[in-house]
Motif scaffolding. Structure first.
Motif, PDB file in Angstrom:
ATOM      1  N   ASN A  23       0.799  -1.229   0.000  1.00 43.86           N
ATOM      2  CA  ASN A  23       0.000   0.000   0.000  1.00 43.86           C
ATOM      3  C   ASN A  23       0.832   1.280   0.000  1.00 43.86           C
ATOM      4  O   ASN A  23       0.265   2.374   0.080  1.00 43.86           O
ATOM      5  CB  ASN A  23      -0.997   0.025   1.163  1.00 43.86           C
ATOM      6  N   ASP A  24       2.172   1.159  -0.103  1.00 44.90           N
ATOM      7  CA  ASP A  24       3.006   2.350  -0.320  1.00 44.90           C
ATOM      8  C   ASP A  24       2.700   2.933  -1.694  1.00 44.90           C
ATOM      9  O   ASP A  24       2.487   2.186  -2.660  1.00 44.90           O
ATOM     10  CB  ASP A  24       4.493   1.996  -0.268  1.00 44.90           C
ATOM     11  N   TYR A  57      -1.529  -1.466  -7.823  1.00 40.96           N
ATOM     12  CA  TYR A  57      -2.894  -1.111  -8.220  1.00 40.96           C
ATOM     13  C   TYR A  57      -2.987   0.408  -8.362  1.00 40.96           C
ATOM     14  O   TYR A  57      -2.197   1.144  -7.763  1.00 40.96           O
ATOM     15  CB  TYR A  57      -3.916  -1.635  -7.214  1.00 40.96           C
ATOM     16  N   ARG A  58      -3.924   0.845  -9.186  1.00 37.87           N
ATOM     17  CA  ARG A  58      -4.096   2.273  -9.461  1.00 37.87           C
ATOM     18  C   ARG A  58      -5.333   2.806  -8.747  1.00 37.87           C
ATOM     19  O   ARG A  58      -6.349   2.114  -8.651  1.00 37.87           O
ATOM     20  CB  ARG A  58      -4.269   2.497 -10.961  1.00 37.87           C
ATOM     21  N   VAL A  59      -5.232   4.046  -8.277  1.00 40.64           N
ATOM     22  CA  VAL A  59      -6.368   4.783  -7.732  1.00 40.64           C
ATOM     23  C   VAL A  59      -6.572   5.994  -8.631  1.00 40.64           C
ATOM     24  O   VAL A  59      -5.652   6.802  -8.796  1.00 40.64           O
ATOM     25  CB  VAL A  59      -6.112   5.224  -6.279  1.00 40.64           C
ATOM     26  N   ARG A  60      -7.758   6.086  -9.227  1.00 41.10           N
ATOM     27  CA  ARG A  60      -8.014   7.177 -10.165  1.00 41.10           C
ATOM     28  C   ARG A  60      -7.774   8.530  -9.480  1.00 41.10           C
ATOM     29  O   ARG A  60      -8.389   8.855  -8.461  1.00 41.10           O
ATOM     30  CB  ARG A  60      -9.444   7.115 -10.685  1.00 41.10           C
ATOM     31  N   GLY A  61      -6.836   9.260 -10.055  1.00 40.67           N
ATOM     32  CA  GLY A  61      -6.498  10.569  -9.514  1.00 40.67           C
ATOM     33  C   GLY A  61      -5.643  10.512  -8.261  1.00 40.67           C
ATOM     34  O   GLY A  61      -5.298  11.563  -7.694  1.00 40.67           O
ATOM     35  N   GLY A  62      -5.277   9.290  -7.836  1.00 37.48           N
ATOM     36  CA  GLY A  62      -4.526   9.168  -6.584  1.00 37.48           C
ATOM     37  C   GLY A  62      -3.171   8.507  -6.700  1.00 37.48           C
ATOM     38  O   GLY A  62      -2.427   8.422  -5.720  1.00 37.48           O
ATOM     39  N   GLY A  63      -2.826   7.963  -7.884  1.00 40.07           N
ATOM     40  CA  GLY A  63      -1.506   7.396  -8.075  1.00 40.07           C
ATOM     41  C   GLY A  63      -1.477   5.874  -8.116  1.00 40.07           C
ATOM     42  O   GLY A  63      -2.506   5.204  -8.203  1.00 40.07           O
ATOM     43  N   THR A  64      -0.252   5.339  -8.037  1.00 36.96           N
ATOM     44  CA  THR A  64       0.005   3.900  -8.127  1.00 36.96           C
ATOM     45  C   THR A  64       0.517   3.394  -6.792  1.00 36.96           C
ATOM     46  O   THR A  64       1.434   3.983  -6.207  1.00 36.96           O
ATOM     47  CB  THR A  64       1.051   3.605  -9.229  1.00 36.96           C
ATOM     48  N   TYR A  65      -0.045   2.272  -6.310  1.00 37.15           N
ATOM     49  CA  TYR A  65       0.283   1.754  -4.984  1.00 37.15           C
ATOM     50  C   TYR A  65       0.711   0.290  -5.076  1.00 37.15           C
ATOM     51  O   TYR A  65       0.253  -0.453  -5.954  1.00 37.15           O
ATOM     52  CB  TYR A  65      -0.928   1.871  -4.053  1.00 37.15           C
ATOM     53  N   VAL A  66       1.571  -0.093  -4.143  1.00 39.46           N
ATOM     54  CA  VAL A  66       2.023  -1.482  -4.082  1.00 39.46           C
ATOM     55  C   VAL A  66       0.879  -2.352  -3.589  1.00 39.46           C
ATOM     56  O   VAL A  66       0.270  -2.078  -2.553  1.00 39.46           O
ATOM     57  CB  VAL A  66       3.234  -1.635  -3.145  1.00 39.46           C
TER      58      VAL A  66
END
Length: 351
Positions: A23-24, A57-66
């Motif tokens: 989740n980083d 995984y991607r969060v729309r408008g929030g970036g890329t997370y482990v």
């Protein structure tokens, strides 16, 4: 390898090694491009590949997370080798240690003999995963099966464990036999034999069989009975002493030999030199493995070099993949390139 593939591998290993926690948030495409000196298109493609590999995984408008993977409090990896106290027979450890450097992972070494005395059912409580070099694959296969049944992350070195769904990392032994034979034929040799200690023809599987097949594939058989190379190998393996070995080589007019490995090559050379000190002036000889003794020998032995450090690095990558993705099946064989180290045992032969 393309730039995006190199970047993908660097980011992938950073995740697998634990440099980024679950989740980083990863740096943005632009930040990754600046940090690694690549274009934004390259960084975007690398991040897309991480997502396709189910690592982020991607969060729309929030970036890329482990992406969260299996968490384990056990941070110890076990490396099982026939001779763990020495790197003379292959320095896998340097590649493994380099890959694990600056992480919380620890490496423990153990000999096959000691490992086989352990309680297999307790290993998952002690180790997050095992990198295993079978000393005898036929007799140790039940052990690999038992470990696999426990779903303990496992990677096999140097040998492919048949159809068992365990990943393996090996040298390109077929290319090694081919390269050795090609080199000798370029020097003008026609009657080139393969010297094994292992009766590979009983199963035609394994490292030695691959080396023989690489040699056989490359051997020009225009004027040679195609059954002769195998007959040579069987007869040479059966020679019980130096006199018998020398007599057979002379009777068959063999001018060059590719041995199963450096140990067999050097033993044959020393035996023949005891009978005839000048034998290496008319007989070319190649081994496998590039042991320290190969370079120090007189004459120095031409040999096929395995990239043991790279094999070790690839093995720990495959193991970390399993540890982080326990629900996926990993059973690929990774093949690592070889190279031919040419020395006096082939170059100084009178033809």
């Amino acid at each position: 390898m393309a730039k995006y593939e190199i970047l993908y591998q660097r980011l992938r290993m950073a995740i697998l090694r634990g440099e980024y926690a679950p989740n980083d948030r990863l740096p943005s495409e632009n930040a990754v491009a600046i940090k690694y000196g690549v274009s934004r298109i390259t960084s975007k493609r690398a991040l897309n590949d991480l997502a396709a590999a189910d690592l982020v995984y991607r969060v729309r408008g929030g970036g890329t997370y482990v992406k969260p993977h299996k968490s384990t409090t056990q941070r110890q990896i076990l490396l099982v080798l026939p001779f763990p106290e020495t790197t003379a027979f292959g320095d896998y450890q340097s590649g493994i240690r380099a890959t694990l450097k600056d992480t919380t992972w620890k490496l423990k070494l153990m000999a096959n003999e000691a490992f086989l005395q352990l309680d297999m059912s307790a290993l998952s409580h002690q180790y997050a995963g095992i990198i295993y070099y079978p000393q005898n694959l036929a007799t140790e296969m039940p052990v690999l099966m038992a470990l696999h049944a426990q779903r303990l992350p496992l990677v096999v070195l140097d040998k492919r464990p048949s159809a068992l769904a365990i990943p393996s990392v090996v040298s390109d032994n077929v290319a090694g036999g081919s390269s050795a034979c090609d080199h000798l034929q370029a020097l003008g040799h026609q009657r080139i034999a393969f010297l094994p200690a292992t009766p590979f023809w009983q199963t035609f599987t394994g490292t030695v069989s691959d080396r023989f097949m690489g040699y056989f594939n490359e051997l020009t058989l225009n004027k040679i009975d195609p059954s002769l190379p195998l007959r040579w190998a069987q007869a040479l393996q059966a020679c019980s002493d130096a006199l018998q070995l020398q007599a057979y080589i002379q009777a068959q007019a063999i001018t060059a030999i590719i041995a199963e490995n450096d140990v067999i090559a050097l033993r044959a050379m020393h035996q023949l030199q005891e009978v005839d000190p000048n034998v290496m002036q008319s007989l070319a000889l190649i081994g496998f493995d590039n042991l320290p003794a190969a370079e120090k020998n007189k004459p120095a032995l031409t040999t096929v070099v395995q990239d043991f450090a790279n094999i070790g690095a690839k093995a720990v990558e495959a193991l970390l993949d399993q540890i982080n993705n326990p629900k996926r099946t990993f059973n690929d064989q990774t093949v690592v390139d070889i190279k031919l180290m040419v020395r006096a045992s082939t170059e100084d032969v009178l033809r």
